[in-house]
Design an enzyme around this catalytic site. Sequence first.
Site, PDB file in Angstrom:
ATOM      1  CG  HIS A  36      -2.227   0.704   0.965  1.00 25.01           C
ATOM      2  ND1 HIS A  36      -2.455   1.501  -0.132  1.00 25.01           N
ATOM      3  CD2 HIS A  36      -3.389   0.729   1.672  1.00 25.01           C
ATOM      4  CE1 HIS A  36      -3.675   1.989  -0.088  1.00 25.01           C
ATOM      5  NE2 HIS A  36      -4.275   1.532   1.011  1.00 25.01           N
ATOM      6  CG  ASP A  57      -3.103   4.899  -3.953  1.00 20.26           C
ATOM      7  OD1 ASP A  57      -2.479   4.734  -2.886  1.00 20.26           O
ATOM      8  OD2 ASP A  57      -3.000   5.916  -4.654  1.00 20.26           O
TER       9      ASP A  57
END
Length: 542
Positions: A515, A519
């Site tokens: 992450h 995204d």
Amino acid sequence: MPTPVIMPQMGESIVEGTITKWLKKIGDSVEKDEPLFEISTDKVDAEIPAPSSGVLTEIKFPEGATVGINTVVAMLDGAAANAGSAPATAAKPQSNAPQVPAKPQSAAPQMPQAITPQVTGKGGIEIVMPQMGESIFEGTITKWLKQVGDSVKKDEPLFEISTDKVDAEIPSTVDGILTEIRAHEGETVQINAVVAIIGGSAPLETTALPQSAPTPQPTKPAAPQSSAAPVHQPAPIHTGDKIKSSPLVRRIAKEHNIDLRYVPGSGSNGRINKQDILAYLEKGSAAQQVQLPQTAIPRPEASQPKDLTAEVVPLTKMRAIIAQRMVESKRIAPHVHSIYKVDMTRIARLRDRERAAFEQRHGVKLTYMPFIAVAAVEALRRHPIVNASLVDNAIHYHANINLGIAVALEWGLIVPTVRESEKRSFADLARSIADLAGRARAKKLSPNEVGGSTFTLTNPGIFGDEFGLPIINQPESAILAIGALKKEPVVLSDAEGNDTIAIRSMQYYCLGFDHRLIDGADAGKFMSEFKHQLETWDRPLS
């Protein structure tokens, strides 16, 4: 001290070279980095420099001989050069102490250290611990496949080793008798240290280390021979007992049950090279092949209940490295997972229709993995952030898609790499995946076939998992886990909005991603494209 001169490896896929010309003769003085002999391989012709100064005391192979990489082709004697003495007729006995490899010189090609035979004073051949990669300086002997007194054939597996990168079988480079074992199973040995001696006749009983109740090795049954050629079989192209080909060619032929007598060779004197056998595989004509009987792969036996005992078992080197890297990955990357269900009915029906013809054309079974790989490659091309890496606070976009294929082994997990997957055809991907997985299980991978991947596929579904939450293979940023393929009722809607229930082949896919770099929206776009590629498949299987 005598210095061996070895046949260098002139590229990742080069496993042998032909000596075309000796630039020095026995008795000549040679300076370090001075051209010593010329070689020709499938890819290049090159002059090979001397690794050190000295007198050329022995030439082991004449001009025109084709020699496997890392085989000793000549001996240099530095002492003879310094003393000004006449050239020796044979190499001096080698020390049993491990030799530390010198750093490669910029003017000379790097010569990977491998199982290099050296002549001993007793007429035997010293077998040394090979170097299985530039950064590997030791290996653990996990299993001896031969015992003292056993006959050994050239290229026959002699012992197994484990390193930080691979577990591998190490073949013998000579015929003879295993007369001495100097390093036992479980022992970690520096590269170039002598681990065994192969002689030409009886064992050296006085120098062999005592063996501690070795476990008898099972005798592998010989492969059944074809009893008859198929109808319309043409006459063999090659006759005689010796067919000129490389070990790589012979391995490909064995894996695909091909009789090399029928494969045209484009090399010197009809020698069969890698391109020749791959072209033969592409043709896939049954009338041109002699098919050896296929050996069925046995299904794993159901595990039997065992008595529970308290014991402490040290981690193997591979298991320790896996543990270390998994912990590092979880510590470095914030893992997020996105799970999609894909309708694989179109793929399943296509595979059922084409599997027999595909195997006949390309010499490999048609599994679901190449479909998944092609869909992943296409999605990665459209969303390159999923193929990128985060290094030193910067995004590194990779020029190629190197697919890692996680392979479960009885003793651990390994991830061989299909490099430049975006340039490969469907059939080429299918062959490459099957080849790497098969050689991983047989401990036949080379170090350059492990590592360097930019995106990994892992398949827990083969064990029945609905889906898994995979750990990212650093320094990649994403990994795709494949769930089990199952038939289940699904609600389908037509163009008018009418709903029906149908039985469809459905499969879960889980994308694990970093992450810091990817995204949720990027992951969703990638997975949507991946799903679309599989559910609307319209590509040829070639």
